[in-house]
Scaffold this active site. Structure first.
Site, PDB file in Angstrom:
ATOM      1  N   GLN A  69       0.791  -1.223   0.000  1.00 26.36           N
ATOM      2  CA  GLN A  69       0.000   0.000   0.000  1.00 26.36           C
ATOM      3  C   GLN A  69       0.827   1.279   0.000  1.00 26.36           C
ATOM      4  OE1 GLN A  69      -2.684  -1.768   3.275  1.00 26.36           O
ATOM      5  NE2 GLN A  69      -4.026  -0.338   2.235  1.00 26.36           N
ATOM      6  N   ARG A  81       3.726   0.170  12.936  1.00 25.72           N
ATOM      7  CA  ARG A  81       3.398  -1.154  12.430  1.00 25.72           C
ATOM      8  C   ARG A  81       3.485  -1.141  10.910  1.00 25.72           C
ATOM      9  NH1 ARG A  81      -2.122  -3.933  11.266  1.00 25.72           N
ATOM     10  NH2 ARG A  81      -1.329  -5.983  10.686  1.00 25.72           N
ATOM     11  N   ASN A 108      -1.807 -10.592   8.625  1.00 23.75           N
ATOM     12  CA  ASN A 108      -2.795  -9.545   8.817  1.00 23.75           C
ATOM     13  C   ASN A 108      -4.122  -9.970   8.212  1.00 23.75           C
ATOM     14  OD1 ASN A 108      -3.531  -6.566   9.355  1.00 23.75           O
ATOM     15  ND2 ASN A 108      -4.166  -6.899   7.235  1.00 23.75           N
ATOM     16  N   GLU A 109      -5.164  -9.974   9.019  1.00 28.14           N
ATOM     17  CA  GLU A 109      -6.539 -10.234   8.586  1.00 28.14           C
ATOM     18  C   GLU A 109      -6.677 -11.457   7.674  1.00 28.14           C
ATOM     19  OE1 GLU A 109      -8.153  -5.618   8.681  1.00 28.14           O
ATOM     20  OE2 GLU A 109      -7.744  -6.564   6.753  1.00 28.14           O
ATOM     21  N   ASN A 158      -8.171  -5.802  14.306  1.00 27.35           N
ATOM     22  CA  ASN A 158      -8.456  -4.713  13.371  1.00 27.35           C
ATOM     23  C   ASN A 158      -9.967  -4.498  13.355  1.00 27.35           C
ATOM     24  OD1 ASN A 158      -5.753  -5.076  12.856  1.00 27.35           O
ATOM     25  ND2 ASN A 158      -5.998  -5.666  10.726  1.00 27.35           N
ATOM     26  N   GLU A 210      -5.601   1.968  -1.138  1.00 30.10           N
ATOM     27  CA  GLU A 210      -6.543   1.213  -0.323  1.00 30.10           C
ATOM     28  C   GLU A 210      -7.218   0.106  -1.139  1.00 30.10           C
ATOM     29  OE1 GLU A 210      -7.276   0.804   2.722  1.00 30.10           O
ATOM     30  OE2 GLU A 210      -5.979   2.327   3.587  1.00 30.10           O
TER      31      GLU A 210
END
Length: 511
Positions: free
Chosen positions: A41, A98, A188-189, A329, A458
Site C-alpha cells: 500500500q 506497524r 494480517n486479517e 483490526n 486502499e
C-alpha cells in the site's frame, strides 16, 4: 431534599468530566500508541532492486479490478522516502510503527529462488532508523501480498506447500531482523483475506462460485476453509520455530492480527441472539479458537460439516497455545438476523453463518454514517469486542492493530478539505475512550495503532479512500499532517486534556 440531590449528582458530574477529558496518563505507561501501513500500500518501487512480482502487482494491472484504475507501482514511494516518513513519525511522537514486509522484495520467487540483498538492506535500514528515533518496529510478516511465483506453481494458500514457503520466509525474517524486532505478527486479517480471495472473489486469486460471486474458477463452499486451514498451520509452525530457536535469545513475541466486526441482534429475540453468536464464530474465533483450543468453533463444525477441514491429533497439539498476543483490526458494527428460522437473503461476506446483515433497525442507522457506504461510527463496540475476547481467550494480551476513519476523495476534493479532518479526531477520541473502559474492566490491552500513517493505496478503492493521519498529494508525493495527526500527537505527548465528550461517552455514563 434538593441539597441531597446535589450530593448524589456530584460524583456523576465528576465522572462525566473524566470522560470528556481523554488523557494519555489514563493508559498504562508502557502502552504503545502508533500508526500502521502495509508494504504494497505504500512502498512503490514495485520491480526495483530485483524485487519479484506479487499477486497484487498482477491483479492491479488488470483493467477494471481497481475502482480508479490505479495500482501500487509508486504508491507513497515509501521505498525511497522512508527516512522522511520516519522523521514525520518522530515529530508526531509515535511510540511504535506497524508495517509489513514485502515477501517478493525479500524472496522474489519464494523458497525457489535466492534472497534479495537489496530487500534485506531496505528493511534493515528502516528498522535501524526507527529504533534510532525511539520508535518500536511492530512487524507484520504477511499483509495480503505473496510472490506471484507461488500462486503460479501450486495455487498459494490452497496447497499445503505454502506452509513450507511461509515458514521459510518467516524464519529468514527472524534471522535477519529478530535481534531488533520484539513484536511480530504472522498474518494480517487472514479471515478477511480468504473470504475476499476465495469466498466472494474480490481479491486475488479471484476464486468464488455462486451464489457468492461470479468467478472464472473456485468453490466458495470449500476453498476459503482450505486456505484458512493452511494459514493456521503455517502460523502454528512459525510460532513453534520462533519459540524453539529464537524467542529466548531475541526476547520477542508473536501474534496474529484478525479482522473483527462487531454484531448486535437486529431483534430482541432468541433466534437473533444466537445468530450473533454464529456470525462471531465465523469472524475472529474462526482463526483464534484453533490457536487456543485446537479446533474450529462448534457453530462452524455444525454448519459446514465435511466442507470444514479436520486437524489431525498432531496438528491439534501443534496449534494449541501458539500465540503470544492477539491483534484486532476493527472498523465495522452491524445488526444481524437469523436466516435459519426466518429465510432471508444471505450476505456474500457472512452468508455461511446463515445470517443476514443490516446497518439499520426500524429505519434508524446503528451509528453515525461515515463516508464509506455501510460503515458507521459505533465507539461502544470497541469496549464490547475487547471484553468478549478477554472472556473467551483467558485475557491474553491484546493490541488494537488497526482502527481508523476513511475520507473519500475525488477530482473535486481539495487538499484543505482532506487536511481539515475533524471527524477523524472525534472518531479516534471516542474509540480510545471505549478502549479505556475495557482496560478498566481488566482487559490486558497494550497498544493502539491508527490506520493509517499516510493516505495510501486502499486495495480495491485505489486512492479514492483515504485513512491517513497525513495527507499525501499523489502527484508531488508531498506529505502534510492533518488536524488528526496534530491532535494525536498532542494526546500522545500529554500536552493537553482533550475536551468535547461525545454523546456516546455520555450514554456510557448514563448506562
Amino acid at each position: 431534599m434538593a441539597r441531597r440531590s446535589c450530593l448524589i449528582l456530584l460524583p456523576l458530574a465528576l465522572f462525566v468530566s473524566s470522560v470528556a477529558g481523554l488523557r494519555r496518563s489514563e493508559f498504562p505507561p508502557s502502552f504503545l500508541f502508533g500508526a500502521g501501513t502495509s508494504s504494497y500500500q505504500i512502498e512503490g518501487a514495485y520491480l526495483e532492486d530485483s524485487k519479484g512480482s506479487s499477486n497484487w502487482d498482477v491483479f492491479t494491472h488488470i483493467p477494471g479490478n481497481i475502482m480508479d484504475g490505479s495500482n501500487g507501482d509508486v504508491a507513497d514511494d515509501h521505498y525511497h522516502r522512508y527516512l522522511e516518513d520516519i522523521e514525520m513519525m518522530h515529530s508526531l511522537g509515535l511510540d511504535s510503527y506497524r508495517f509489513s514486509l514485502s515477501w517478493s522484495r525479500i524472496l522474489p520467487k519464494g523458497r525457489f529462488g535466492g534472497v534479495n540483498p537489496a530487500g534485506i538492506k531496505f528493511y534493515d535500514s528502516l528498522i535501524n532508523n526507527l529504533i534510532q528515533k525511539g520508535i518500536q518496529p511492530f512487524v507484520t510478516i504477511n499483509h495480503f501480498d505473496v510472490p506471484k511465483e507461488l500462486e503460479e506453481r501450486y495455487g498459494s494458500w490452497l496447497s499445503p506447500e505454502m506452509q513450507e514457503d511461509f515458514t521459510y520466509f518467516a524464519e529468514l525474517c527472524f534471522k535477519m531482523f529478530g535481534d531488533r524486532v520484539k513484536h511480530w505478527i504472522t498474518f494480517n486479517e487472514p479471515n478477511l483475506m480468504v473470504k475476499f480471495g476465495y469466498l466472494n472473489g474480490k481479491y486475488p486469486p479471484n476464486h468464488c462460485s455462486k451464489p457468492f460471486g461470479k468467478c472464472a474458477s473456485g468453490n466458495s463452499s470449500t476453498e476459503p476453509y482450505i486456505a484458512a486451514h493452511n494459514i493456521l498451520l503455517a502460523h502454528a509452525k512459525t510460532v513453534n520455530i520462533y519459540r524453539n530457536n529464537y524467542q529466548a535469545k531475541q526476547g520477542g513475541s508473536v501474534g496474529i492480527a484478525i479482522y473483527m466486526r462487531w454484531y448486535e441482534p437486529l431483534r430482541n429475540i432468541t433466534e437473533d441472539h444466537i445468530a450473533v453468536s454464529r456470525a462471531q464464530s465465523f469472524e475472529a474465533p474462526w482463526f483464534l479458537d484453533p490457536l487456543f483450543f485446537g479446533d474450529y468453533p462448534h457453530h462452524m463444525r455444525q454448519i459446514l460439516g465435511s466442507n470444514l477441514p479436520k486437524f489431525t491429533e498432531g496438528e491439534t497439539q501443534l496449534l494449541k497455545n501458539k500465540i503470544d498476543f492477539i491483534g484486532i483490526n476493527h472498523y465495522k458494527t452491524l445488526y444481524v438476523k437469523d436466516c435459519i428460522f426466518s429465510p432471508c437473503d444471505l450476505d456474500t461476506y457472512t452468508g455461511d453463518a446463515l445470517v443476514s446483515e443490516s446497518a439499520e433497525r426500524n429505519g434508524i442507522p446503528i451509528g453515525k454514517p461515515t463516508p464509506v457506504a455501510g460503515t458507521y461510527v459505533v465507539p461502544s463496540s470497541m469496549e464490547k469486542l475487547v471484553v468478549y475476547l478477554k472472556q473467551r481467550y483467558q485475557n491474553i494480551p491484546f493490541y488494537v492493530t488497526e482502527n481508523g476513519y476513511a475520507q473519500i476523495g475525488n477530482i473535486s476534493t481539495t487538499a484543505d478539505e482532506l487536511v481539515n479532518d475533524t471527524e477523524r479526531i472525534s472518531y479516534i477520541r471516542d474509540y480510545l475512550t471505549y478502549l479505556r473502559f475495557a482496560i478498566r474492566k481488566g482487559a490486558d490491552v497494550r497498544g493502539y495503532f491508527v490506520w493509517s500513517l499516510v493516505d495510501n493505496f486502499e486495495w480495491l478503492n485505489g486512492y479514492t479512500m483515504k485513512y491517513g493521519l497525513c495527507h499525501v498529494d499523489f502527484k508531488s508525493l508531498k506529505r502534510t499532517p492533518k488536524l488528526s495527526a496534530k491532535w494525536y500527537s498532542k494526546f500522545i505527548k500529554g500536552y493537553e486534556q482533550i475536551e468535547m465528550a461525545s454523546e456516546e461517552s455520555h450514554k456510557h455514563v448514563a448506562s
